[in-house]
Design a protein around this motif. Structure first.
Motif, short mmCIF file in Angstrom:
data_model
loop_
_atom_site.label_atom_id
_atom_site.label_comp_id
_atom_site.label_asym_id
_atom_site.label_seq_id
_atom_site.Cartn_x
_atom_site.Cartn_y
_atom_site.Cartn_z
N LYS A 2 0.83 -1.20 0.00
CA LYS A 2 0.00 0.00 0.00
C LYS A 2 0.86 1.25 0.00
CE LYS A 2 -3.73 2.29 2.47
NZ LYS A 2 -4.65 2.23 3.64
N ASP A 3 1.95 1.20 0.80
CA ASP A 3 2.85 2.35 0.85
C ASP A 3 3.46 2.61 -0.52
OD1 ASP A 3 2.29 2.62 3.48
OD2 ASP A 3 4.04 1.50 4.19
N ALA A 4 3.84 1.54 -1.24
CA ALA A 4 4.42 1.71 -2.56
C ALA A 4 3.42 2.34 -3.52
CB ALA A 4 4.90 0.37 -3.09
N LEU A 5 2.13 1.93 -3.43
CA LEU A 5 1.10 2.49 -4.29
C LEU A 5 0.86 3.96 -3.97
CD1 LEU A 5 -0.97 1.95 -6.51
CD2 LEU A 5 -2.61 1.29 -4.72
N ASP A 6 0.82 4.29 -2.67
CA ASP A 6 0.63 5.69 -2.28
C ASP A 6 1.79 6.55 -2.75
OD1 ASP A 6 -1.70 5.00 -1.08
OD2 ASP A 6 -0.86 4.86 0.95
N GLU A 7 2.98 5.99 -2.70
CA GLU A 7 4.14 6.73 -3.15
C GLU A 7 4.08 6.99 -4.65
OE1 GLU A 7 9.05 6.39 -3.11
OE2 GLU A 7 7.81 4.93 -2.01
N LYS A 8 3.61 6.02 -5.41
CA LYS A 8 3.48 6.20 -6.86
C LYS A 8 2.45 7.29 -7.17
CE LYS A 8 4.84 1.53 -8.28
NZ LYS A 8 4.40 0.28 -8.95
N TRP A 9 1.31 7.29 -6.43
CA TRP A 9 0.30 8.31 -6.64
C TRP A 9 0.86 9.70 -6.32
CZ3 TRP A 9 -4.10 8.62 -9.12
CH2 TRP A 9 -4.80 7.44 -9.42
N PHE A 10 1.61 9.76 -5.22
CA PHE A 10 2.20 11.05 -4.82
C PHE A 10 3.17 11.56 -5.88
CE2 PHE A 10 5.71 13.38 -2.86
CZ PHE A 10 5.02 14.42 -2.27
N ARG A 11 4.02 10.67 -6.38
CA ARG A 11 4.97 11.08 -7.41
C ARG A 11 4.25 11.49 -8.69
NH1 ARG A 11 10.09 6.82 -7.17
NH2 ARG A 11 10.86 7.45 -5.12
N LEU A 16 2.72 15.87 -12.33
CA LEU A 16 1.70 16.61 -13.06
C LEU A 16 1.71 18.09 -12.68
CD1 LEU A 16 -1.35 14.14 -13.00
CD2 LEU A 16 0.05 14.80 -14.98
N LEU A 17 1.83 18.36 -11.38
CA LEU A 17 1.87 19.75 -10.93
C LEU A 17 3.12 20.47 -11.46
CD1 LEU A 17 0.66 19.37 -7.23
CD2 LEU A 17 -0.61 20.29 -9.18
N LEU A 18 4.25 19.77 -11.43
CA LEU A 18 5.47 20.36 -11.96
C LEU A 18 5.37 20.61 -13.46
CD1 LEU A 18 8.19 18.33 -10.01
CD2 LEU A 18 7.59 20.74 -9.70
#
Length: 291
Positions: A2-11, A16-18
């Protein structure tokens, strides 16, 4: 997992914002470049977006032939190089003693300088001081009121403090004095922060606009920033241009000439930055470690 998935979403969101931020900066620049390189018909018809239509250098030819762009460019160079030289000398002379632990009351002097980052005398008192010193209508009025930036000085001071004390002790054992240590050793190992602060001052002086309007009365001494601003505000820039034949005036548009003027002002800083980028990143990171 789950942490890996959350990290991918965050990145993904961060990228996208950048990307959106980068496009918001890049697209207006591409539009200005396209306008300056497009022919009259394409600009008037509104067909120019982010790629030149009907490639033409007429806007640049008209700009250099009919405006004071070259004298203004020369004035900008004088203001920038003179300001960089003076500001760097005084910034180094302020940062070096404040970085030495042996200096008396260095913390008090540092706090006084930091105080100026929050409070200042204001525009009217500064104008009266400049007038009393006889600096009106001279570039000294641009250089001296902002001679040392407290922010730049603190960054340089913090960088100097990162230099190992053993280096200074070894230099003194070899008979090296303060002046020689500063000029021949400390400044040579401080190229990153020197390049970064130089870039900061270059941008400050190159983009000087408001102070030029306040203190410079002779229009012959105006720099690029003021000239381009006047071109942007003028609704009849072509009619104000000198030495142009009527058929030449029909070869381009005010939008094209204004865009060309903006590019002439922006390009020098864009050319300088890549050469200082590696020093810029290293200098601002190391110089900001502690304060």
């Amino acid at each position: 997992m789950k942490d890996a998935l959350d990290e991918k979403w965050f990145r993904g969101i961060a990228y996208l914002l950048l990307a959106a931020t980068a496009l918001s900066c890049l697209l207006p620049m591409l539009h200005i470049i396209s306008l300056s390189l497009s022919d009259q018909q394409s600009v008037v018809s509104g067909r120019v977006a982010f790629w030149p239509q009907g490639w033409s250098m007429e806007s640049y030819r008209m700009l250099f032939h009919g405006t004071r762009i070259l004298p203004a460019f020369a004035n900008s160079l004088v203001i920038t190089f003179g300001g960089i030289l003076l500001s760097m000398v005084f910034t180094i002379f302020a940062a070096y003693p404040l970085s030495r632990k042996t200096m008396y009351a260095r913390r008090t002097f540092t706090l006084i300088i930091v105080f100026t980052m929050i409070f200042n005398g204001g525009m009217i008192p500064t104008f009266l001081v400049v007038k009393a010193l006889g600096l009106l209508d001279s570039y000294g009025a641009i250089w001296f009121p902002s001679l040392v930036s407290a922010f730049n000085m603190l960054i340089m001071k913090n960088y100097f403090e990162q230099i190992p004390e053993e280096m200074e002790e070894a230099a003194k054992i070899d008979g090296c004095g303060e002046w020689r240590f500063l000029t021949q050793i400390l400044l040579r190992v401080s190229l990153p922060v020197i390049a970064m602060v130089t870039l900061f001052y270059a941008i400050l002086y190159w983009n000087s606009f408001f102070v030029v309007l306040i203190y410079i009365q002779d229009t012959e001494k105006y720099n690029l920033a003021v000239l381009v601003q006047q071109m942007l505000q003028s609704q009849s820039v072509l009619q104000e241009m000198n030495n142009l034949r009527p058929e030449d005036q029909m070869a381009t548009t005010p939008e094209g000439i204004r865009s060309a003027g903006i590019m002439v002002m922006v390009i020098p800083m864009l050319l300088v930055y890549p050469f200082l980028q590696k020093y810029f990143i290293k200098g601002i990171m190391i110089g900001a470690i502690k304060g």
